[in-house]
Design an enzyme around this catalytic site. Structure first.
Site, PDB file in Angstrom:
ATOM      1  N   ASP A   1       0.849  -1.184   0.000  1.00  0.00           N
ATOM      2  CA  ASP A   1       0.000   0.000   0.000  1.00  0.00           C
ATOM      3  C   ASP A   1       0.897   1.251   0.000  1.00  0.00           C
ATOM      4  OD1 ASP A   1      -2.380   1.387   0.201  1.00  0.00           O
ATOM      5  OD2 ASP A   1      -2.552   1.190   2.381  1.00  0.00           O
TER       6      ASP A   1
ATOM      7  N   ASP B   1       2.836   5.178  -5.508  1.00  0.00           N
ATOM      8  CA  ASP B   1       2.075   6.407  -5.316  1.00  0.00           C
ATOM      9  C   ASP B   1       2.942   7.602  -5.683  1.00  0.00           C
ATOM     10  OD1 ASP B   1       0.605   8.542  -4.558  1.00  0.00           O
ATOM     11  OD2 ASP B   1       0.330   7.931  -2.469  1.00  0.00           O
TER      12      ASP B   1
HETATM   13  P1  13P Z   1      -9.144   4.529   5.665  1.00  0.00           P
HETATM   14  O1  13P Z   1      -8.287   5.356   6.576  1.00  0.00           O
HETATM   15  O2  13P Z   1     -10.386   5.254   5.260  1.00  0.00           O
HETATM   16  O3  13P Z   1      -9.463   3.196   6.253  1.00  0.00           O
HETATM   17  O4  13P Z   1      -8.321   4.266   4.325  1.00  0.00           O
HETATM   18  C1  13P Z   1      -7.319   3.285   4.268  1.00  0.00           C
HETATM   19  C2  13P Z   1      -6.584   3.304   2.994  1.00  0.00           C
HETATM   20  O5  13P Z   1      -6.949   3.947   2.037  1.00  0.00           O
HETATM   21  C3  13P Z   1      -5.360   2.494   2.890  1.00  0.00           C
HETATM   22  O6  13P Z   1      -4.672   2.730   1.704  1.00  0.00           O
END
Ligand code: 13P
Length: 332
Positions: free
Chosen positions: A93, A115
């Protein structure tokens, strides 16, 4: 070097194709400890949902990338043992550099996000393309998510004061030039539990904050320009009022919490949005239950008795999301 196929993991190409044509979104749940992972796998096996396990920069720092990779491998075996061989993706992520994405790919991740949304458009294109070329040149093909537009909010080590929406005019060129497999866009979601300032919201009869609606007009414009292309929504926790109230009842302080209403996420999941990222809701559910147990049982000192109820609540939350919000249940 490890290939994710040796770990029993899969990439996202086929899963996204099915999700877009089936009108649902895959859950992308962040994890950094055992209880979260157990809850995710239990919920996704029980609801027969494919799942994307997400590892953020904060998670890598907290739990160690290798350990998390091996936990994901264990999750594949655990799901089998529970009786359903659900497809499991291990995804980085918010990767912020080529080197980090390369490292995760070589560690055994089946999917990465690069990103580059904080850079200029041309720098974003160049960085994303470099990651895509590396990821796709692997014989096992690792999938890559790019991002256009900036989300506000704080997520682990990623933070941004100001958001700006994705500009639909850019998406076609970006997708073509980079070769990404999916695209994260900014249409009004944001990271964390305070997604909007109170002055951006209205209040309902009970005084609860109602956020401004997502910009579905931008999403529709993007869909027109890249029909059927997999779209990703970050920052999609709903920040359920019942968890916020439970945390506060047991001594926590979470003022001005506000998330994305579930009906808006349901609507998004039916479009080309095929991956919805949720982290904060899990944090809230865990915190609420841990506070409750510690307050009601001050004599308790066994971490399993403290974390067990939090894990059970998390499982309930994830099942609910799969069945009632994302539509990913019974898709295996
Ligand atoms: P939230 O903080 O809304 O759960 O989003 C998490 C997210 O987008 C991880 O990449």
């Amino acid at each position: 070097m490890v290939s994710y196929t040796e770990l029993g993991l899969v990439h996202t190409v086929d899963l996204f194709k099915k999700a877009v044509s089936g009108g649902y979104a895959l859950p992308a749940y962040n994890f950094n400890n055992l209880e979260q992972l157990q809850a995710i796998i239990q919920a996704c096996v029980e609801t027969k949902s494919p799942v994307i396990l997400q590892v953020s920069a904060g998670a890598r720092k907290y739990a160690n990338q290798n350990l998390l990779k091996n936990m994901a491998k264990g999750a594949v075996e655990y799901a089998n043992e529970l009786g359903c061989n659900i497809p499991i993706v291990l995804h980085l992520d918010h990767g912020d550099s080529f080197e980090l994405c390369k490292d995760c790919i070589e560690t055994g991740f089946s999917s990465v996000m690069i990103d580059g949304s904080h850079y200029s458009y041309e720098e974003n294109v160049a960085l994303t393309k470099k990651v895509v070329e590396f990821a796709h040149s692997r014989k096992d093909y690792v999938t890559v998510e790019g991002e256009l537009g900036v989300l506000a909010g704080v997520e682990d080590d990623v933070s941004s004061e100001h958001s700006h929406y994705t500009q639909p005019e850019e998406v076609e060129d970006f997708v073509k030039r980079t070769g990404v497999d999916s695209l994260a866009i900014s249409i009004g979601t944001s990271h964390g539990r305070t997604k909007f300032k109170p002055e951006q919201c209205t209040r309902d009869a009970n005084g609860l904050l109602i956020p401004p609606p997502l910009r579905f007009d931008i999403l529709e414009e993007i869909e027109k320009r890249i029909p059927g292309f997999p779209i990703v929504l970050h920052g999609s926790s709903s920040v359920p009022a019942e968890y916020v109230q439970l945390v506060e009842k047991y001594g926590g302080k979470l003022s001005d919490s506000v998330g994305i209403p579930e009906e808006q996420l349901r609507r998004a999941a039916k479009s080309a949005v095929c991956k919805i990222n949720i982290d904060s809701d899990g944090r809230l559910a865990m915190t609420a239950l841990i506070r409750k147990v510690l307050t009601e049982h001050p004599e308790e000192f066994d971490p399993r008795k403290i974390l067990g109820p939090a894990r059970d609540e998390l499982k309930k939350l994830y099942s609910h999301k799969n069945i009632n919000v994302l539509g990913s249940a019974n898709r295996v």
